[in-house]
Design a protein around this motif. Structure first.
Motif, PDB file in Angstrom:
ATOM      1  N   ASP A   6       0.821  -1.073   0.063  1.00 50.01           N
ATOM      2  CA  ASP A   6      -0.060  -0.102   0.094  1.00 50.01           C
ATOM      3  C   ASP A   6       0.787   1.266  -0.166  1.00 50.01           C
ATOM      4  OD1 ASP A   6      -2.212  -1.704   0.021  1.00 50.01           O
ATOM      5  OD2 ASP A   6      -2.607  -1.533   2.390  1.00 50.01           O
ATOM      6  N   ARG A   7       1.958   1.231   0.800  1.00 53.46           N
ATOM      7  CA  ARG A   7       2.558   2.624   0.990  1.00 53.46           C
ATOM      8  C   ARG A   7       4.015   2.543   0.560  1.00 53.46           C
ATOM      9  NH1 ARG A   7       1.235   5.008   6.694  1.00 53.46           N
ATOM     10  NH2 ARG A   7       2.703   6.707   5.858  1.00 53.46           N
ATOM     11  N   GLY A   8       4.901   1.165   0.105  1.00 50.75           N
ATOM     12  CA  GLY A   8       6.059   1.071  -0.240  1.00 50.75           C
ATOM     13  C   GLY A   8       6.991   0.665   0.761  1.00 50.75           C
ATOM     14  N   LEU A   9       8.386   0.727   0.230  1.00 52.50           N
ATOM     15  CA  LEU A   9       9.260   0.018   1.030  1.00 52.50           C
ATOM     16  C   LEU A   9       9.597   0.892   2.520  1.00 52.50           C
ATOM     17  CD1 LEU A   9      11.548  -2.263   1.756  1.00 52.50           C
ATOM     18  CD2 LEU A   9      12.790  -0.912   0.234  1.00 52.50           C
ATOM     19  N   ALA A  10       9.680   2.266   2.142  1.00 49.29           N
ATOM     20  CA  ALA A  10      10.182   3.178   3.134  1.00 49.29           C
ATOM     21  C   ALA A  10       9.146   2.935   4.494  1.00 49.29           C
ATOM     22  CB  ALA A  10      10.234   4.503   2.987  1.00 49.29           C
ATOM     23  N   SER A  11       7.792   3.064   4.303  1.00 48.92           N
ATOM     24  CA  SER A  11       6.976   2.863   5.287  1.00 48.92           C
ATOM     25  C   SER A  11       7.047   1.385   6.048  1.00 48.92           C
ATOM     26  CB  SER A  11       5.346   3.120   4.673  1.00 48.92           C
ATOM     27  OG  SER A  11       5.329   4.345   4.314  1.00 48.92           O
ATOM     28  N   ALA A  12       7.022   0.461   4.988  1.00 48.63           N
ATOM     29  CA  ALA A  12       7.265  -0.825   5.810  1.00 48.63           C
ATOM     30  C   ALA A  12       8.379  -1.169   6.364  1.00 48.63           C
ATOM     31  CB  ALA A  12       7.119  -2.020   4.275  1.00 48.63           C
ATOM     32  N   LEU A  13       9.524  -0.637   6.259  1.00 50.92           N
ATOM     33  CA  LEU A  13      10.729  -0.671   6.834  1.00 50.92           C
ATOM     34  C   LEU A  13      10.488   0.175   8.374  1.00 50.92           C
ATOM     35  CD1 LEU A  13      13.529  -0.475   4.363  1.00 50.92           C
ATOM     36  CD2 LEU A  13      12.794  -2.587   5.430  1.00 50.92           C
ATOM     37  N   GLU A  14       9.988   1.202   7.958  1.00 55.82           N
ATOM     38  CA  GLU A  14       9.828   2.042   9.261  1.00 55.82           C
ATOM     39  C   GLU A  14       8.656   1.211  10.317  1.00 55.82           C
ATOM     40  OE1 GLU A  14       7.808   6.408  10.699  1.00 55.82           O
ATOM     41  OE2 GLU A  14       7.945   6.026   8.429  1.00 55.82           O
ATOM     42  N   SER A  15       7.812   0.565   9.992  1.00 50.18           N
ATOM     43  CA  SER A  15       6.822  -0.043  10.767  1.00 50.18           C
ATOM     44  C   SER A  15       7.898  -1.201  11.464  1.00 50.18           C
ATOM     45  CB  SER A  15       5.621  -0.471   9.820  1.00 50.18           C
ATOM     46  OG  SER A  15       5.132  -1.451  10.725  1.00 50.18           O
ATOM     47  N   LEU A  16       8.613  -1.925  10.545  1.00 43.21           N
ATOM     48  CA  LEU A  16       9.348  -3.077  10.977  1.00 43.21           C
ATOM     49  C   LEU A  16      10.258  -2.659  12.115  1.00 43.21           C
ATOM     50  CD1 LEU A  16      10.441  -6.105  10.324  1.00 43.21           C
ATOM     51  CD2 LEU A  16      11.992  -5.222   8.876  1.00 43.21           C
ATOM     52  N   ALA A  17      11.054  -1.513  11.950  1.00 40.90           N
ATOM     53  CA  ALA A  17      12.084  -0.783  13.020  1.00 40.90           C
ATOM     54  C   ALA A  17      11.159  -0.723  14.152  1.00 40.90           C
ATOM     55  CB  ALA A  17      12.609   0.456  12.227  1.00 40.90           C
ATOM     56  N   SER A  18      10.101  -0.002  14.112  1.00 42.92           N
ATOM     57  CA  SER A  18       9.227   0.041  15.195  1.00 42.92           C
ATOM     58  C   SER A  18       8.850  -0.789  16.120  1.00 42.92           C
ATOM     59  CB  SER A  18       8.049   1.171  14.981  1.00 42.92           C
ATOM     60  OG  SER A  18       6.964   0.222  14.189  1.00 42.92           O
ATOM     61  N   ARG A  19       8.882  -2.260  15.582  1.00 45.48           N
ATOM     62  CA  ARG A  19       8.549  -3.419  16.361  1.00 45.48           C
ATOM     63  C   ARG A  19       9.480  -4.222  16.957  1.00 45.48           C
ATOM     64  NH1 ARG A  19       5.418  -4.406  11.612  1.00 45.48           N
ATOM     65  NH2 ARG A  19       6.946  -6.039  10.949  1.00 45.48           N
TER      66      ARG A  19
END
Length: 484
Positions: free
Chosen positions: A348-361
């Motif tokens: 939905d939002r691309g690699l940057a957003s997915a990695l940001e979410s991954l880092a936050s977890r």
């Protein structure tokens, strides 16, 4: 988790090993040897004159030495072919020609010309062992071309270019400075004056009265200026003549490059298949050992609850609580396993957003540096694999590194006509010691990245820090426009 957004030209922020955090992997297209950037225009030609003059002035002496040495050894070997020793003498001649050919390639680079790709002499293991190295020149066409270049082509070309070089330099220097030093040379009766002869040819029957000596000096100066002004062009043309001969006879064949590329593609495809097979087998094992066993127990508990619901309601309620806990634990395991797959956020939002979410977890604090441009053009397959690699690396940090902080950095690099590179760096301050060992997680990531024709770099000395980089090439996707 801290997120840093910056343009793709920003350099990595504070870190103890900035060199290791460079986004230029070794052997990447942008780091490979490439033709040096040369200026354009007349001034750039003059700037290259000293090197080209040094190349041209030495070319005939070197060619004559090569011809004398190689011809002596080669034809001696031919004359002794009836004897066994003649074969080895000819092999020596092949290697002598190879040496002089390589010297020519080095000299061309020194003269400022782009690098000519050398033949891969040891391809297919053909120089492994004494007998292979001794007899491979007879069947390798490159050796025969090097002999042809050393014995025939280079001497002929060198004699021509050396002669033109000497003539042009002599005319340029002698003509422009003759007015000064010729006055110190005693004059003798000359029966021929070039300026007088030219006037008679262009103006027959003229009766011009002038100082013929001064006219000769003026003509020589004009010719010297002409030769001097054209000297950079002449030197460049003569150097290009040598380059053309070397590129045609001494360079690697395009068919060999295609063979290497095919072999690399085959290896990449094999690595990708192995990586996917290993991932599927691990997923199957994890599901079998985890959620599947819990679901079997949950099914048995539900059957027990059904039997005890009327006879022993209190025991049934207790079993319901246990079943609820089993369902929660099963859901947690399934969520953990699903992290190896692309989340909906990535689509939905691309690699940057997915990695940001991954880092936050991540249980370990992660500093996320997002250097991706707004329109990176990343293909979906590249985004999925990059996300998977990042997820695995962060998981390894949590499990094995004893780190207290992690830096996740992602950027895109333009490699020119070859496309772009996606650079993904994960750096932690843990205990270090990570290695690419068969059967371990990093080896699987290495195979996955190789399957994408990328590079996987690990720098993890004992005591840390650990720096791991994944570099994946890709061709940007052009966003489609509705109605076009």
């Amino acid at each position: 988790m801290t997120t840093t957004d910056a343009p793709d030209t920003e350099q990595p922020t504070t870190h103890t090993n900035r060199e290791a955090m460079s986004t230029e992997p070794a052997n990447s297209p942008s780091a490979e040897t490439s033709p040096r950037k040369r200026g354009r225009g007349y001034g750039a030609l003059w700037a290259a004159v000293p090197r080209e003059l040094g190349f041209l002035i030495l070319t005939m002496p070197i060619a004559v030495v090569g011809l004398s040495f190689a011809a002596t050894v080669f034809f001696t070997g031919v004359g002794l072919l009836a004897l066994v020793v003649g074969v080895f003498v000819m092999v020596g001649a092949f290697y002598v020609a190879r040496g002089f050919g390589t010297l020519e390639l080095v000299r061309l680079e020194w003269a400022g010309r782009p690098r000519i790709e050398r033949p891969d002499w040891a391809r297919d293991g053909r120089e492994a062992g004494f007998w292979r190295a001794a007899f491979v020149p007879f069947v390798d066409g490159h050796y025969w071309l090097y002999v042809l270049h050393t014995l025939i082509v280079n001497p002929i070309v060198s004699i021509f270019t050396w002669t033109v070089t000497i003539v042009w330099v002599s005319m340029a220097l002698g003509g422009t400075t003759g007015w000064f030093w010729q006055r110190f040379i005693p004059e003798s009766d000359r029966g021929f004056w070039l300026n007088e002869w030219l006037l008679d040819r262009f103006f027959p029957g003229n009766d011009f009265s002038y100082d013929v000596v001064a006219g000769e000096r003026l003509l020589e100066f004009v010719l010297g200026v002409i030769f001097l002004l054209t000297l950079p062009y002449v030197f460049r043309g003569l150097t290009l003549l040598h380059e053309a001969a070397a590129r045609g006879l001494l360079g690697a064949w395009r068919s060999e490059a295609l063979e290497v590329e095919v072999a690399q593609l085959a290896a990449s495809r094999g690595a990708a298949v192995q990586a996917e097979d290993a991932s599927l087998r691990r997923l199957e094992r994890d599901i079998h050992d985890g959620p599947q066993q819990r679901l079997v127990r949950l099914q048995m508990d539900l059957a027990t609850i059904e039997r005890r619901m009327e006879r022993d309601p209190d025991a049934a309620r207790e079993l319901i609580g246990e079943a609820r806990e089993q369902a929660r634990e099963t859901l947690d395991e399934l969520r953990a396993l699903s992290r190896g797959f692309a989340p909906p956020l990535l689509q939905d939002r691309g690699l940057a957003s997915a990695l940001e979410s991954l880092a936050s977890r991540s249980p370990v604090p992660v500093v996320f540096e997002n250097l991706l441009p707004a329109a990176s053009g990343l293909p979906a397959a590249i985004e999925r694999n990059a996300y998977f690699v990042a997820a695995e690396l962060l998981t390894n940090v949590v499990k094995h590194s004893d780190a207290t902080s992690v830096r996740l950095r992602v950027a895109v690099r333009d490699a020119g006509p070859a496309g772009h590179w996606l650079d993904l760096w994960v750096t932690d301050n843990g205990s270090g010691g990570a290695r690419l060992e068969a059967g371990h997680g990093l080896a699987g990531l290495h195979e996955r990245v190789l399957g994408l024709r990328g590079q996987f770099l690990v720098d993890s000395p004992p005591g840390g820090p650990t720096i791991i980089g994944a570099h994946i090439p890709f061709l940007p996707e052009t966003p489609s426009v509705d109605g076009v």
